[in-house]
Design a protein around this motif. Structure first.
Motif, PDB file in Angstrom:
ATOM      1  N   ASP A   1       7.031   3.558  -4.132  1.00 60.58           N
ATOM      2  CA  ASP A   1       7.562   3.986  -2.830  1.00 60.58           C
ATOM      3  C   ASP A   1       6.641   4.982  -2.133  1.00 60.58           C
ATOM      4  O   ASP A   1       7.049   6.090  -1.754  1.00 60.58           O
ATOM      5  N   ILE A   2       5.408   4.574  -1.945  1.00 57.90           N
ATOM      6  CA  ILE A   2       4.388   5.406  -1.298  1.00 57.90           C
ATOM      7  C   ILE A   2       4.742   5.580   0.178  1.00 57.90           C
ATOM      8  O   ILE A   2       5.137   4.636   0.854  1.00 57.90           O
ATOM      9  N   ASP A   3       4.568   6.795   0.678  1.00 57.70           N
ATOM     10  CA  ASP A   3       4.879   7.105   2.074  1.00 57.70           C
ATOM     11  C   ASP A   3       3.672   6.986   3.002  1.00 57.70           C
ATOM     12  O   ASP A   3       3.811   6.613   4.166  1.00 57.70           O
ATOM     13  N   VAL A   4       2.481   7.356   2.490  1.00 59.33           N
ATOM     14  CA  VAL A   4       1.303   7.483   3.344  1.00 59.33           C
ATOM     15  C   VAL A   4       0.089   6.904   2.621  1.00 59.33           C
ATOM     16  O   VAL A   4      -0.059   7.080   1.409  1.00 59.33           O
ATOM     17  N   PHE A   5      -0.782   6.244   3.382  1.00 57.46           N
ATOM     18  CA  PHE A   5      -1.998   5.656   2.839  1.00 57.46           C
ATOM     19  C   PHE A   5      -3.199   6.192   3.618  1.00 57.46           C
ATOM     20  O   PHE A   5      -3.266   6.009   4.837  1.00 57.46           O
ATOM     21  N   VAL A   6      -4.099   6.852   2.911  1.00 57.42           N
ATOM     22  CA  VAL A   6      -5.312   7.379   3.537  1.00 57.42           C
ATOM     23  C   VAL A   6      -6.516   6.902   2.729  1.00 57.42           C
ATOM     24  O   VAL A   6      -6.395   6.572   1.549  1.00 57.42           O
ATOM     25  N   SER A   7      -7.676   6.879   3.385  1.00 59.19           N
ATOM     26  CA  SER A   7      -8.856   6.367   2.693  1.00 59.19           C
ATOM     27  C   SER A   7     -10.130   6.978   3.240  1.00 59.19           C
ATOM     28  O   SER A   7     -10.190   7.433   4.382  1.00 59.19           O
ATOM     29  N   SER A   8     -11.123   6.906   2.392  1.00 57.49           N
ATOM     30  CA  SER A   8     -12.511   7.076   2.795  1.00 57.49           C
ATOM     31  C   SER A   8     -12.811   6.007   3.843  1.00 57.49           C
ATOM     32  O   SER A   8     -12.178   4.947   3.847  1.00 57.49           O
ATOM     33  N   PRO A   9     -13.801   6.219   4.711  1.00 62.12           N
ATOM     34  CA  PRO A   9     -14.149   5.190   5.691  1.00 62.12           C
ATOM     35  C   PRO A   9     -14.965   4.043   5.093  1.00 62.12           C
ATOM     36  O   PRO A   9     -15.241   3.065   5.784  1.00 62.12           O
ATOM     37  N   TYR A  10     -15.345   4.131   3.838  1.00 59.73           N
ATOM     38  CA  TYR A  10     -16.185   3.112   3.225  1.00 59.73           C
ATOM     39  C   TYR A  10     -15.348   1.871   2.917  1.00 59.73           C
ATOM     40  O   TYR A  10     -14.234   1.976   2.376  1.00 59.73           O
ATOM     41  N   LYS A  11     -15.908   0.720   3.226  1.00 60.61           N
ATOM     42  CA  LYS A  11     -15.194  -0.551   3.142  1.00 60.61           C
ATOM     43  C   LYS A  11     -14.577  -0.799   1.766  1.00 60.61           C
ATOM     44  O   LYS A  11     -13.445  -1.275   1.659  1.00 60.61           O
ATOM     45  N   ARG A  12     -15.298  -0.484   0.688  1.00 63.70           N
ATOM     46  CA  ARG A  12     -14.786  -0.774  -0.650  1.00 63.70           C
ATOM     47  C   ARG A  12     -13.522   0.020  -0.976  1.00 63.70           C
ATOM     48  O   ARG A  12     -12.637  -0.474  -1.674  1.00 63.70           O
ATOM     49  N   SER A  13     -13.420   1.239  -0.444  1.00 65.89           N
ATOM     50  CA  SER A  13     -12.207   2.040  -0.661  1.00 65.89           C
ATOM     51  C   SER A  13     -11.040   1.502   0.154  1.00 65.89           C
ATOM     52  O   SER A  13      -9.917   1.411  -0.332  1.00 65.89           O
ATOM     53  N   ILE A  14     -11.320   1.152   1.392  1.00 67.14           N
ATOM     54  CA  ILE A  14     -10.279   0.596   2.261  1.00 67.14           C
ATOM     55  C   ILE A  14      -9.732  -0.695   1.663  1.00 67.14           C
ATOM     56  O   ILE A  14      -8.517  -0.882   1.547  1.00 67.14           O
ATOM     57  N   LEU A  15     -10.633  -1.604   1.261  1.00 66.97           N
ATOM     58  CA  LEU A  15     -10.210  -2.897   0.720  1.00 66.97           C
ATOM     59  C   LEU A  15      -9.405  -2.753  -0.570  1.00 66.97           C
ATOM     60  O   LEU A  15      -8.539  -3.583  -0.859  1.00 66.97           O
ATOM     61  N   THR A  16      -9.666  -1.709  -1.347  1.00 67.82           N
ATOM     62  CA  THR A  16      -8.959  -1.514  -2.608  1.00 67.82           C
ATOM     63  C   THR A  16      -7.479  -1.192  -2.398  1.00 67.82           C
ATOM     64  O   THR A  16      -6.640  -1.592  -3.204  1.00 67.82           O
ATOM     65  N   ILE A  17      -7.140  -0.509  -1.303  1.00 63.21           N
ATOM     66  CA  ILE A  17      -5.728  -0.126  -1.082  1.00 63.21           C
ATOM     67  C   ILE A  17      -5.090  -0.796   0.133  1.00 63.21           C
ATOM     68  O   ILE A  17      -3.903  -0.611   0.382  1.00 63.21           O
ATOM     69  N   GLN A  18      -5.852  -1.578   0.875  1.00 66.84           N
ATOM     70  CA  GLN A  18      -5.337  -2.167   2.117  1.00 66.84           C
ATOM     71  C   GLN A  18      -4.137  -3.091   1.892  1.00 66.84           C
ATOM     72  O   GLN A  18      -3.138  -3.005   2.617  1.00 66.84           O
ATOM     73  N   GLU A  19      -4.210  -3.947   0.901  1.00 68.11           N
ATOM     74  CA  GLU A  19      -3.094  -4.855   0.623  1.00 68.11           C
ATOM     75  C   GLU A  19      -1.826  -4.072   0.275  1.00 68.11           C
ATOM     76  O   GLU A  19      -0.734  -4.414   0.723  1.00 68.11           O
ATOM     77  N   LEU A  20      -1.979  -3.008  -0.509  1.00 66.72           N
ATOM     78  CA  LEU A  20      -0.833  -2.172  -0.880  1.00 66.72           C
ATOM     79  C   LEU A  20      -0.206  -1.543   0.362  1.00 66.72           C
ATOM     80  O   LEU A  20       1.015  -1.534   0.514  1.00 66.72           O
ATOM     81  N   ALA A  21      -1.030  -1.030   1.267  1.00 61.18           N
ATOM     82  CA  ALA A  21      -0.509  -0.428   2.507  1.00 61.18           C
ATOM     83  C   ALA A  21       0.230  -1.471   3.339  1.00 61.18           C
ATOM     84  O   ALA A  21       1.337  -1.220   3.823  1.00 61.18           O
ATOM     85  N   GLU A  22      -0.386  -2.649   3.478  1.00 61.62           N
ATOM     86  CA  GLU A  22       0.234  -3.706   4.279  1.00 61.62           C
ATOM     87  C   GLU A  22       1.565  -4.149   3.663  1.00 61.62           C
ATOM     88  O   GLU A  22       2.554  -4.326   4.376  1.00 61.62           O
ATOM     89  N   ARG A  23       1.577  -4.322   2.357  1.00 62.13           N
ATOM     90  CA  ARG A  23       2.799  -4.754   1.658  1.00 62.13           C
ATOM     91  C   ARG A  23       3.897  -3.697   1.781  1.00 62.13           C
ATOM     92  O   ARG A  23       5.086  -4.021   1.776  1.00 62.13           O
ATOM     93  N   SER A  24       3.496  -2.436   1.930  1.00 60.39           N
ATOM     94  CA  SER A  24       4.449  -1.338   2.092  1.00 60.39           C
ATOM     95  C   SER A  24       4.845  -1.133   3.551  1.00 60.39           C
ATOM     96  O   SER A  24       5.645  -0.257   3.858  1.00 60.39           O
ATOM     97  N   GLY A  25       4.245  -1.915   4.460  1.00 56.12           N
ATOM     98  CA  GLY A  25       4.547  -1.800   5.883  1.00 56.12           C
ATOM     99  C   GLY A  25       3.981  -0.550   6.527  1.00 56.12           C
ATOM    100  O   GLY A  25       4.511  -0.067   7.527  1.00 56.12           O
ATOM    101  N   GLN A  26       2.903  -0.027   5.946  1.00 51.92           N
ATOM    102  CA  GLN A  26       2.303   1.212   6.443  1.00 51.92           C
ATOM    103  C   GLN A  26       0.895   0.969   6.973  1.00 51.92           C
ATOM    104  O   GLN A  26       0.203   0.063   6.518  1.00 51.92           O
ATOM    105  N   GLU A  27       0.487   1.812   7.900  1.00 52.44           N
ATOM    106  CA  GLU A  27      -0.898   1.771   8.379  1.00 52.44           C
ATOM    107  C   GLU A  27      -1.769   2.615   7.467  1.00 52.44           C
ATOM    108  O   GLU A  27      -1.290   3.554   6.818  1.00 52.44           O
TER     109      GLU A  27
END
Length: 190
Positions: free
Chosen positions: A44-70
């Protein structure tokens, strides 16, 4: 109410394709990103933040999307700048540099960044997250060195040996009471 920061080190990325900023994930890295999504979706994650580097974004992007978060990107969460050419440094050059950098936090190659400088910029963001999202759960897409420096700011046991024993990906749940680190638990199994 405590705040939880989930440090998610990025998955495996190509060693030769793209710059530090643009390197994505290998097939194994993409598979591990799906495993991370499955592992953390029930948190039940509330917030998703990332480094601007593509590999970091791609690692958590699906989780953020599945959680309905930006996904919120912070420039100052990027990996430590080891050299000025913006390309991946070969391991045979990187490991001696890491050893020297952890022995002398102010050491840096000409035009690059020291551990001390990297830690200052990243901790400023992390402290802001702890204040803004107090009592919430925050996933932070990150990298090995900057993650170690952020964790090491709160507890000196997180140093070079810790960094060298992490994996790609890796997950550490840090529990904070205000700005005080009270617990760390590794959630990733290799």
């Amino acid at each position: 109410m405590n705040t939880y920061i989930y440090m998610v080190r990025h998955g495996d990325s190509p060693k030769t394709v793209g710059t530090e900023r643009t390197r994505g994930l290998t097939a194994r890295g993409k598979c591990d990103a799906h495993r991370i999504t499955d592992l953390l979706h029930g948190e039940d994650i509330d917030v998703f933040v990332s480094s601007p580097y593509k590999r970091s974004i791609l690692t958590i992007q699906e989780l953020a999307e599945r959680s309905g978060q930006e996904l919120i990107v912070f420039e100052d969460l990027k990996e430590r700048i080891f050299s000025t050419d913006n390309k991946r440094m070969p391991d045979e050059e990187l490991f001696p540099l890491l050893t020297q950098s952890f022995a002398d936090p102010n050491f840096a190659l000409r035009g690059a960044e020291s551990n001390a400088d990297c830690q200052i910029r990243a901790i400023k963001v992390l402290k802001g997250l702890l204040k803004t999202y107090r009592g919430q759960k925050v996933v932070l897409g990150t990298h090995g060195a900057v993650m170690t420096l952020m964790m090491g700011f709160f507890n000196s046991q997180y140093g070079l040996n810790f960094l060298l024993n992490t994996s790609k990906p890796d997950i550490y749940r840090m529990e904070f009471n205000g700005q005080e680190l009270v617990d760390v638990k590794r959630l990733w199994n290799r």
